[in-house]
Design an enzyme around this catalytic site. Sequence first.
Site, mmCIF file in Angstrom:
data_model
loop_
_atom_site.group_PDB
_atom_site.id
_atom_site.type_symbol
_atom_site.label_atom_id
_atom_site.label_comp_id
_atom_site.label_asym_id
_atom_site.label_seq_id
_atom_site.Cartn_x
_atom_site.Cartn_y
_atom_site.Cartn_z
ATOM 1 N N SER A 194 0.875 -1.182 0.000
ATOM 2 C CA SER A 194 0.000 0.000 0.000
ATOM 3 C C SER A 194 0.907 1.224 0.000
ATOM 4 O O SER A 194 2.080 1.137 0.365
ATOM 5 C CB SER A 194 -0.835 -0.006 1.286
ATOM 6 O OG SER A 194 -1.440 1.251 1.511
ATOM 7 N N TYR A 237 -1.563 -1.472 10.777
ATOM 8 C CA TYR A 237 -1.753 -1.650 9.334
ATOM 9 C C TYR A 237 -0.574 -1.064 8.561
ATOM 10 O O TYR A 237 0.016 -1.732 7.699
ATOM 11 C CB TYR A 237 -3.067 -1.013 8.871
ATOM 12 C CG TYR A 237 -3.268 -1.159 7.369
ATOM 13 C CD1 TYR A 237 -3.555 -2.404 6.816
ATOM 14 C CD2 TYR A 237 -3.132 -0.069 6.508
ATOM 15 C CE1 TYR A 237 -3.715 -2.558 5.442
ATOM 16 C CE2 TYR A 237 -3.296 -0.211 5.136
ATOM 17 C CZ TYR A 237 -3.587 -1.459 4.604
ATOM 18 O OH TYR A 237 -3.741 -1.623 3.253
HETATM 19 N N1 LIG Z 1 -8.690 -0.717 -1.011
HETATM 20 C C1 LIG Z 1 -7.699 0.070 -0.655
HETATM 21 O O1 LIG Z 1 -7.898 1.292 -0.470
HETATM 22 C C2 LIG Z 1 -6.306 -0.487 -0.535
HETATM 23 C C3 LIG Z 1 -5.223 0.410 -0.604
HETATM 24 C C4 LIG Z 1 -3.941 -0.092 -0.489
HETATM 25 C C5 LIG Z 1 -3.730 -1.446 -0.313
HETATM 26 N N2 LIG Z 1 -4.795 -2.285 -0.236
HETATM 27 C C6 LIG Z 1 -4.515 -3.715 -0.037
HETATM 28 O O2 LIG Z 1 -5.086 -4.440 -1.109
HETATM 29 C C7 LIG Z 1 -5.318 -5.787 -0.690
HETATM 30 C C8 LIG Z 1 -6.714 -6.188 -1.126
HETATM 31 O O3 LIG Z 1 -7.656 -5.423 -0.393
HETATM 32 P P1 LIG Z 1 -9.000 -4.862 -1.040
HETATM 33 O O4 LIG Z 1 -8.921 -3.402 -1.036
HETATM 34 O O5 LIG Z 1 -9.309 -5.554 -2.290
HETATM 35 O O6 LIG Z 1 -10.017 -5.265 0.136
HETATM 36 P P2 LIG Z 1 -11.272 -6.233 0.158
HETATM 37 O O7 LIG Z 1 -12.253 -5.836 -0.885
HETATM 38 O O8 LIG Z 1 -11.697 -6.229 1.592
HETATM 39 O O9 LIG Z 1 -10.678 -7.655 -0.226
HETATM 40 C C9 LIG Z 1 -9.848 -8.371 0.646
HETATM 41 C C10 LIG Z 1 -9.737 -9.796 0.178
HETATM 42 O O10 LIG Z 1 -8.958 -10.515 1.141
HETATM 43 C C11 LIG Z 1 -9.719 -11.613 1.612
HETATM 44 N N3 LIG Z 1 -9.451 -11.896 3.005
HETATM 45 C C12 LIG Z 1 -9.633 -11.085 4.057
HETATM 46 N N4 LIG Z 1 -9.331 -11.710 5.186
HETATM 47 C C13 LIG Z 1 -8.935 -12.979 4.846
HETATM 48 C C14 LIG Z 1 -8.499 -14.107 5.570
HETATM 49 N N5 LIG Z 1 -8.412 -14.096 6.898
HETATM 50 N N6 LIG Z 1 -8.177 -15.235 4.883
HETATM 51 C C15 LIG Z 1 -8.273 -15.267 3.529
HETATM 52 N N7 LIG Z 1 -8.681 -14.223 2.790
HETATM 53 C C16 LIG Z 1 -9.008 -13.088 3.439
HETATM 54 C C17 LIG Z 1 -11.174 -11.185 1.418
HETATM 55 O O11 LIG Z 1 -12.048 -12.290 1.278
HETATM 56 P P3 LIG Z 1 -12.919 -12.934 2.450
HETATM 57 O O12 LIG Z 1 -13.490 -11.814 3.257
HETATM 58 O O13 LIG Z 1 -13.930 -13.716 1.648
HETATM 59 O O14 LIG Z 1 -11.990 -13.813 3.209
HETATM 60 C C18 LIG Z 1 -11.091 -10.467 0.094
HETATM 61 O O15 LIG Z 1 -11.110 -11.398 -0.961
HETATM 62 C C19 LIG Z 1 -5.095 -5.811 0.820
HETATM 63 O O16 LIG Z 1 -3.835 -6.371 1.082
HETATM 64 C C20 LIG Z 1 -5.123 -4.333 1.197
HETATM 65 O O17 LIG Z 1 -4.368 -4.073 2.355
HETATM 66 C C21 LIG Z 1 -6.077 -1.839 -0.349
#
Ligand SMILES: NC(=O)c1ccc[n+]([C@@H]2O[C@H](COP(=O)([O-])OP(=O)(O)OC[C@H]3O[C@@H](n4cnc5c(N)ncnc54)[C@H](OP(=O)(O)O)[C@@H]3O)[C@@H](O)[C@H]2O)c1
Length: 265
Positions: free
Chosen positions: A145, A158
Amino acid sequence: MAGRPGSGQTALVTGASAGIGVDLAECFARGGYDLIITARTEPALKEVGERISKAHGVKVTAIPGDLGAIGAGAKLAAEIAQRGLSVDVLVNNAGFGHAGGFAAAPLEPQVGMVDLNVRALTELTHIYWKGMLAKKRGGVLNVASTAAFQPGPLMAVYYASKAYVLSFSEALWEEARGTGVHVSCLCPGPTVSKFRERAGTGKTRLGKTMTAAPSMPVAQEGYEGFLKNRRVVITGGRNKLLVGAVRMLPRGVALRTVRRLQEQV
Ligand SMILES: NC(=O)c1ccc[n+]([C@@H]2O[C@H](COP(=O)([O-])OP(=O)(O)OC[C@H]3O[C@@H](n4cnc5c(N)ncnc54)[C@H](OP(=O)(O)O)[C@@H]3O)[C@@H](O)[C@H]2O)c1
């Protein structure tokens, strides 16, 4: 289909039931990679798998599971091996955030972020790394991130977890240099997904002022960066500028700025 970069290879994408992970899975499938996808929510995972498989003519295996559990990486790897599958590319995308001051925060999500964002990512990488080096191909795409570039008061664990992901990824990139194995660290800024809902960042100054980018261009930049073995992929011009600016700021100023951005308004 031959001729695509991933033909004959399989990518394991974690967190592929929602958000950026779905689009990363789609990018790799479009590139001809067969997929293994994992997350906790089985129906969503299956639906994603079926849709992507049909759209891109690749084999998609959905294996549901909680990667936050201790030993979950080894359990997943055992299941993958039992099905006779192998992993050429590992996409460590699963992760979550939790906003709020450290004193008031319950311990479970704080430790949970370390277990998922750091521990599971490290465990899975360790499991597949030697095989990648031996085959001299494939690699690891880790999702960090823009939070990785400075400490994050009011979301301390985080930000620290993502700093780990960035540091770990860059070190492995160097260890793999010249081997044919790629390592990239994808660093998105705020992106449309379920992240904000789970992290509780909707009421922060940052959440209210910075518009979130759509997830497909973020995933696409990550995928293309990985193919080119780019060490760090900061998505979008605005995020590149912000990260550059933070690097120039004295640490104390950066800390106060992030604290202000993470305050609820
Ligand atoms: N969105 C942002 O603003 C942003 C910015 C920078 C970085 N990121 C990073 O991008 C990555 C993806 O996040 P996202 O934004 O796409 O969020 P998201 O929509 O909440 O997706 C997160 C994914 O991770 C899975 N997950 C969560 N907890 C888990 C667990 N205990 N075991 C297995 N799978 C798990 C979730 O599926 P289930 O709930 O079905 O398990 C979902 O598929 C993360 O690493 C996040 O830190 C996001």
